[in-house]
Design an enzyme around this catalytic site. Structure first.
Site, mmCIF file in Angstrom:
data_model
loop_
_atom_site.group_PDB
_atom_site.id
_atom_site.type_symbol
_atom_site.label_atom_id
_atom_site.label_comp_id
_atom_site.label_asym_id
_atom_site.label_seq_id
_atom_site.Cartn_x
_atom_site.Cartn_y
_atom_site.Cartn_z
ATOM 1 C CD GLU A 424 -2.357 1.206 2.879
ATOM 2 O OE1 GLU A 424 -2.224 0.196 3.611
ATOM 3 O OE2 GLU A 424 -3.055 2.180 3.184
ATOM 4 C CG ASP A 498 -0.169 1.792 6.216
ATOM 5 O OD1 ASP A 498 0.958 1.275 6.116
ATOM 6 O OD2 ASP A 498 -0.473 2.899 5.746
ATOM 7 C CG ASP A 500 -4.222 2.790 8.587
ATOM 8 O OD1 ASP A 500 -4.417 1.897 7.729
ATOM 9 O OD2 ASP A 500 -3.742 3.902 8.314
ATOM 10 C CG ASP A 502 -7.534 4.795 4.715
ATOM 11 O OD1 ASP A 502 -8.766 4.645 4.834
ATOM 12 O OD2 ASP A 502 -6.975 5.875 4.457
#
Ligand code: 0RA
Length: 637
Positions: A424, A498, A500, A502
């Site tokens: 990503e 990641d 998180d 997203d």
């Protein structure tokens, strides 16, 4: 044969059999991970299911006991306990201790022998620290106990009761299974499936520790199965069509619906076994579906002479279907022995579908019109997709080797031992490029989110830049006519995002793409998820990376106990916060990293989750994240 052997010789046979299972458990139950552990339960339950198929059992109960053992109870006739003529042993003892002894005593009408099923309860016994069985029949309760498959007492009467049934309780052996905790969710998925497939059956699961309990009872059978699968989709048929018939003594049952989705969800079963690789019953279904819809459309002037006939792909777009047949002598083929081979079944199912579906369509004209219109729309877009694919192919062959410019390839050319990291963002991509071992690790950075394939038809998907980049990098093509695993350029495809919100969204988008369009990649074990650390703990020269909240809590406890020396705890919000060396050490180095292999145990549950996460039905974002987290945990093996 066995009558002529001596009692001692037979006992030695039994011990040899148990030993063989304990020496090579994976040969009997697939593996000794969580999957194999749960397989023990399915094996015991399958025997009760057989009793239900024979028409004698209506209730099955599975209890996860407080001590970690599992108890399976049924109200069937009870395993026979009489002394076998010529043997000095009860039939019960033979069933429980001899490999493949199941078939000798049973008058089962339907054999269960697909995949790993049907290896027999003696295998479960051999792999259990202890096992206790109780059989109630003829007014008496009979019992026997075993340790690692060896009886510790003879079969004897331990009570009186008027009912009938079989109770089996077992404790998986710690010498065989490293992790011995059963999952209520995993067991529930299979038990729910069994309840859908056997509408007369009531199945209960209880967790004594967590005090949870669920009962599965679906009088609507397959129709309710399809409705369950469609809960996150928008159906264009009011109620699933239902076809039930019998030909040459083979019962055939089918439920199907059409949704506005672009993917196909068909599940086929033989004697309650999910035939993952399909087979003759599935071929018969597909042929029957295509033929009856075309005939219906032409007869009712919904398809004109100048219009192309509907292909199999056209009539299956958006379909949700479950096909279940029962066969007294199924032949299972294929790599995982889950492909039905009996050739006569194709014609049987085809004719049942043809007759039954034509009748259903004629009785529901307005729905039938909608279905044909949907199929025609699929046909038009498929033509557009074909053109788009052609374009992709021409374009990619023009560029050097057809490889995308963003790809930092590895130097090794052969696929074996090589890895592709799909990363990503450009900055993490940069770190990964610097940190990797370029001999065998390739990096493909993705910019932003990829297309949600759940909401796009093939033509739109193939026009999407990020998707085309992935397809080109993998080299294996896409679509039924173009995909081939032999051309896959890497052994492992690793999704690295990641930790998180997203990141988890992007991971789910990628998983959806692979699940819907390159399913074989998952089934053959090529897809992985990287596990970057969440924290870095530093105290003096000591440095520890923490990969989940549990590890952090453990460390916090230790820290509180020891002297309060100075330390720092850094929380990583994204991959970009690690320098190339750290990224290599924690997440990419095969010696140190952990990878989650993506596996699909219950395909229909995964299917549903993807429709839910990515489909049209509006779901609150918070719930999306929770479900997603749970799903990825389930992927862990
Ligand atoms: C063979 C024959 C009979 C019952 C069973 C097998 C049987 C096996 C299992 C395993 C778990 N639960 C079960 N329930 C029944 C019946 C023989 C007879 O009564 O005539």
């Amino acid at each position: 044969m066995e009558q002529t052997e001596s009692y001692d010789a037979r006992n030695i046979q039994v011990l040899k059999g148990l030993d063989a299972v304990r020496q090579r458990p994976a040969m009997y139950i697939g593996d000794v991970s969580s999957r194999g552990l749960h397989h023990l339960v399915y094996e015991v339950v399958d025997n009760s299911i057989d009793e239900a198929l024979a028409g004698y059992c209506t209730e099955i109960e599975v209890t996860m006991c407080g001590d970690g053992s599992v108890l399976v109870t049924d109200n069937g006739r009870g395993i026979p306990v009489d002394i076998h003529p010529g043997e000095n042993k009860s039939a019960l003892e033979i069933v429980m201790t001899m490999l493949h002894a199941g078939g000798k005593f049973d008058k089962k009408s339907y054999k269960v022998s697909g995949g790993l099923h049907g290896v027999g309860v003696s295998v479960v016994n051999a792999l259990s620290e202890w096992l206790q069985v109780e059989v109630t029949r003829d007014g008496k309760v009979w019992g026997q106990s075993y340790e690692r498959g060896v009886p510790v007492m003879p079969v004897r009467v331990i009570g009186r009761r008027k009912t009938t049934g079989t109770k089996t309780r077992f404790m998986p052996d710690s010498q065989i299974f490293k992790k011995r905790t059963f999952s209520f969710e995993i067991l529930s998925e299979r038990l729910r499936e069994l309840a859908f497939l056997n509408r007369e059956l009531k199945i209960t699961i209880k967790d004594e520790i967590k005090k949870k309990e669920k009962t599965f009872r679906y009088k609507g059978g397959l129709v309710q199965f399809v409705e369950y699968l469609d809960q996150n989709r928008v159906s264009i048929t009011k109620k699933p069509f239902y076809i039930e018939d019998e030909r040459d003594g083979i019962p055939v049952e089918i439920a199907l619906s059409y949704t506005d989705s672009y993917s196909e969800s068909t599940y086929s079963y033989v004697n309650n076994i999910h035939t993952i690789e399909g087979g003759t019953h599935l071929v018969g279904f597909k042929t029957g579906l295509t033929r009856s819809l075309n005939n219906f459309a032409i007869k009712n002037k919904l398809l004109k002479n100048n219009e192309a006939t509907l292909t199999g792909d056209d009539v299956r777009e958006g379909i949700t279907a479950v096909i279940s047949i029962k066969h007294p002598a199924p032949q299972f083929e294929g790599q995982t022995k889950t492909k039905l081979g009996n050739s006569e079944i194709k014609g049987i199912v085809e004719s049942v579908v043809n007759e039954g579906l034509t009748r259903e369509l004629e009785n529901n004209m307005s729905q039938a019109r909608k279905i044909i219109e949907k199929c025609k729309q699929a046909s038009r877009s498929r033509e557009a997709a074909r053109k788009a694919r052609e374009l992709t192919r021409r374009k990619t062959t023009l560029e050097s080797e057809g490889l995308p410019g963003k790809l930092a390839d590895c130097s090794l050319r052969e696929a074996a031992k090589t890895e592709l990291y799909i990363v990503e963002g450009d900055s993490a991509g940069g770190s990964a490029k610097q940190g990797r071992d370029r001999r065998f690790q390739a990096i493909l950075p993705l910019r932003g989110k990829i297309l949600n394939v759940e909401k796009a038809r093939v033509d739109k998907m193939l026009a999407n830049e990020e998707i085309r980049t992935i397809v080109a990098a993998l080299g294996c093509g896409i679509g039924r006519d173009d995909f081939s695993l032999e051309r896959l350029r890497y052994e492992k495809i690793i999704i690295m995002t990641d930790a998180d919100v997203d990141g988890s969204h992007i991971r789910t988008l990628l998983l959806t793409f692979f699940f819907r369009h390159m399913r074989e990649l998952i089934d053959k074990g090529h897809l992985y998820i990287a596990q970057p650390p969440l924290y870095r703990y530093k105290k003096g020269s000591q440095e520890i990376y923490l990969y989940d909240e549990e590890e952090r809590e453990e460390l916090a406890k230790k820290q509180a106990k020891s002297d309060k020396e100075k330390f720092t705890l850094q929380r990583y919000k994204g991959l970009g916060e690690m320098n190339p060396g750290q990224l290599w050490k924690t997440t990419m180095d095969p010696e140190n990293r952990t990878l989650l292999q993506v596996t699909i145990d219950e395909a229909f549950e995964a299917d549903m989750i993807f429709s839910k996460l990515m489909g049209d039905q509006v779901e609150p974002r918070r719930q999306f994240i929770e479900e997603n987290a749970k799903y990825v945990r389930n992927l862990d093996i």
